[in-house]
Scaffold this motif. Structure first.
Motif, PDB file in Angstrom:
ATOM      1  N   ASN A  26       5.457  -8.191  -0.010  1.00 45.94           N
ATOM      2  CA  ASN A  26       5.754  -6.819   0.102  1.00 45.94           C
ATOM      3  C   ASN A  26       5.192  -5.997  -1.172  1.00 45.94           C
ATOM      4  OD1 ASN A  26       6.736  -6.590   2.664  1.00 45.94           O
ATOM      5  ND2 ASN A  26       8.564  -7.670   1.461  1.00 45.94           N
ATOM      6  N   PHE A  27       5.452  -6.087  -2.328  1.00 47.50           N
ATOM      7  CA  PHE A  27       5.413  -5.277  -2.896  1.00 47.50           C
ATOM      8  C   PHE A  27       3.408  -5.114  -3.298  1.00 47.50           C
ATOM      9  CE2 PHE A  27       6.983  -1.546  -5.010  1.00 47.50           C
ATOM     10  CZ  PHE A  27       6.543  -1.731  -6.299  1.00 47.50           C
ATOM     11  N   ILE A 233       3.377   3.090 -10.744  1.00 53.58           N
ATOM     12  CA  ILE A 233       4.600   2.663  -9.853  1.00 53.58           C
ATOM     13  C   ILE A 233       5.497   3.593  -8.796  1.00 53.58           C
ATOM     14  CG2 ILE A 233       7.009   1.539 -10.000  1.00 53.58           C
ATOM     15  CD1 ILE A 233       5.825   0.174 -12.466  1.00 53.58           C
ATOM     16  N   ALA A 234       5.676   4.608  -9.010  1.00 51.85           N
ATOM     17  CA  ALA A 234       6.038   5.393  -8.344  1.00 51.85           C
ATOM     18  C   ALA A 234       5.621   5.812  -7.423  1.00 51.85           C
ATOM     19  CB  ALA A 234       6.510   6.303  -9.201  1.00 51.85           C
ATOM     20  N   GLN A 235       4.166   6.098  -7.078  1.00 52.27           N
ATOM     21  CA  GLN A 235       2.864   6.054  -5.771  1.00 52.27           C
ATOM     22  C   GLN A 235       3.818   4.602  -5.115  1.00 52.27           C
ATOM     23  OE1 GLN A 235       1.979   8.926  -4.988  1.00 52.27           O
ATOM     24  NE2 GLN A 235       1.414   7.873  -2.601  1.00 52.27           N
ATOM     25  N   ARG A 236       3.566   3.388  -6.182  1.00 53.55           N
ATOM     26  CA  ARG A 236       3.825   2.282  -4.826  1.00 53.55           C
ATOM     27  C   ARG A 236       4.931   2.863  -4.202  1.00 53.55           C
ATOM     28  NH1 ARG A 236       2.461  -2.792  -8.843  1.00 53.55           N
ATOM     29  NH2 ARG A 236       0.166  -2.939  -8.177  1.00 53.55           N
ATOM     30  N   ILE A 237       5.983   3.124  -4.681  1.00 51.69           N
ATOM     31  CA  ILE A 237       7.381   2.740  -4.274  1.00 51.69           C
ATOM     32  C   ILE A 237       7.622   4.025  -3.062  1.00 51.69           C
ATOM     33  CG2 ILE A 237       9.805   3.458  -4.791  1.00 51.69           C
ATOM     34  CD1 ILE A 237       9.342   1.132  -5.658  1.00 51.69           C
ATOM     35  N   LEU A 256      13.622   0.643  -9.570  1.00 51.90           N
ATOM     36  CA  LEU A 256      12.079  -0.048  -9.221  1.00 51.90           C
ATOM     37  C   LEU A 256      11.411   1.074  -9.626  1.00 51.90           C
ATOM     38  CD1 LEU A 256      11.228  -2.095  -6.215  1.00 51.90           C
ATOM     39  CD2 LEU A 256      11.342  -3.128  -9.039  1.00 51.90           C
ATOM     40  N   SER A 257      11.614   2.402  -9.619  1.00 52.22           N
ATOM     41  CA  SER A 257      10.435   3.181  -9.409  1.00 52.22           C
ATOM     42  C   SER A 257       9.814   3.606 -10.932  1.00 52.22           C
ATOM     43  CB  SER A 257      10.429   4.579  -8.581  1.00 52.22           C
ATOM     44  OG  SER A 257      11.587   5.449  -9.522  1.00 52.22           O
TER      45      SER A 257
END
Length: 281
Positions: A26-27, A233-237, A256-257
């Motif tokens: 997913n990520f 990473i924050a945007q991905r989350i 994770l963020s």
């Protein structure tokens, strides 16, 4: 291995066992899970490209040659090892303390027709299961960050690398003392991600020297790495929050963020290049 080291190894393995299936499905479509690198402030490429760029930078520094045997410490899902094999040739051996990563990285190498040249195994960097002088180069992308004893890991690297061989690694470090009001954020990051003792840039010349290696380059690349990676990473989350919550739980999604670290400029990112002297000095 001390009990503390065994506990850390177990915790790191559990963390990445938990992350492996989620990351793969997913990520991150390219199975990367490391920070990115932007050469200049004008570069506008996304985090996915920046992750590839950091791999490219490390390859440039590694200077591996065709037919070299390369050790990848903390191989993750196998993307960098496969990249090394495809770019340089030779053989790549990846190690990790995550059984799930070994399984998935091996499947990826097999799927790309590299099973004869790229392999993965469960092993601890502080006690490498390899003969002395059995590798031409060593790569450690964001893996020494987890080690309770960096010097022991560097000594093991010096033992298994051949004279003249290069070592390229990245590490987190304190660019400046962490202010008290930011300390809780950093401590949470270290706890959640099983990060070892913090170091400064001034610690590395001694660590490298005492391990029997020679320092080639020591670069603070925080400006090219930290803030934009953390924002990415924050945007991905944010883009995939529902899937993450369903797969790992909301607490893990928050961990994770890493968004709380965006304003902690005192937490930096080091690029270290060393070699085993060929002349015995």
């Amino acid at each position: 291995m001390s009990q503390a080291e065994e506990t850390t190894t177990s915790r790191v393995g559990q963390l990445y066992d938990q992350m492996a299936g989620f990351e793969s499905d997913n990520f991150s479509g390219d199975h990367n899970m490391h920070f990115g690198y932007w050469d200049t402030a004008n570069d506008t490429w996304p985090l996915e490209r920046a992750e590839e760029r950091l791999t490219e930078l490390m390859l440039e520094k590694l200077q591996a040659r065709p037919n070299d045997r390369v050790l990848d410490i903390g191989c993750g899902m196998g993307t960098p090892a496969i990249r090394i094999a495809n770019s340089v040739g030779g053989e790549v051996v990846g190690i990790t303390v995550s059984h799930e990563q070994v399984k998935r990285a091996t499947a990826r190498a097999d799927a790309e027709g590299l099973s004869g040249r790229v392999s993965f195994r469960y092993a601890d960097a502080a006690d490498l299961p390899f003969e002395p002088a059995s590798f031409d180069a060593v790569w450690a992308l964001e893996s020494i960050i987890h080690m309770p004893d960096r010097l022991q890991v560097l000594r093991e690297i010096a033992r298994v690398i051949r004279p003249g061989g290069r070592v390229v690694l990245t590490d987190f470090f304190e660019r400046a003392p962490i202010p008290e009001q930011k300390r809780a954020v950093v401590n949470k990051f270290r706890s959640n991600w099983v990060i070892g003792p913090m170091v400064t840039i001034d610690d590395y010349p001694r660590l490298v020297r005492e391990a029997g290696l020679r320092l080639v380059e020591l670069s603070d690349i925080s400006g090219q790495v930290m803030r934009r990676t953390l924002e990415g990473i924050a945007q991905r989350i944010a883009n995939d929050r529902k899937t993450i919550d369903a797969s790992l739980g909301s607490d893990m999604a928050d961990d994770l963020s890493l968004s709380d670290l965006i304003e902690v400029w005192e937490l930096g990112y080091l690029l270290v290049v060393a070699e085993l002297p060929a002349d015995g000095t």
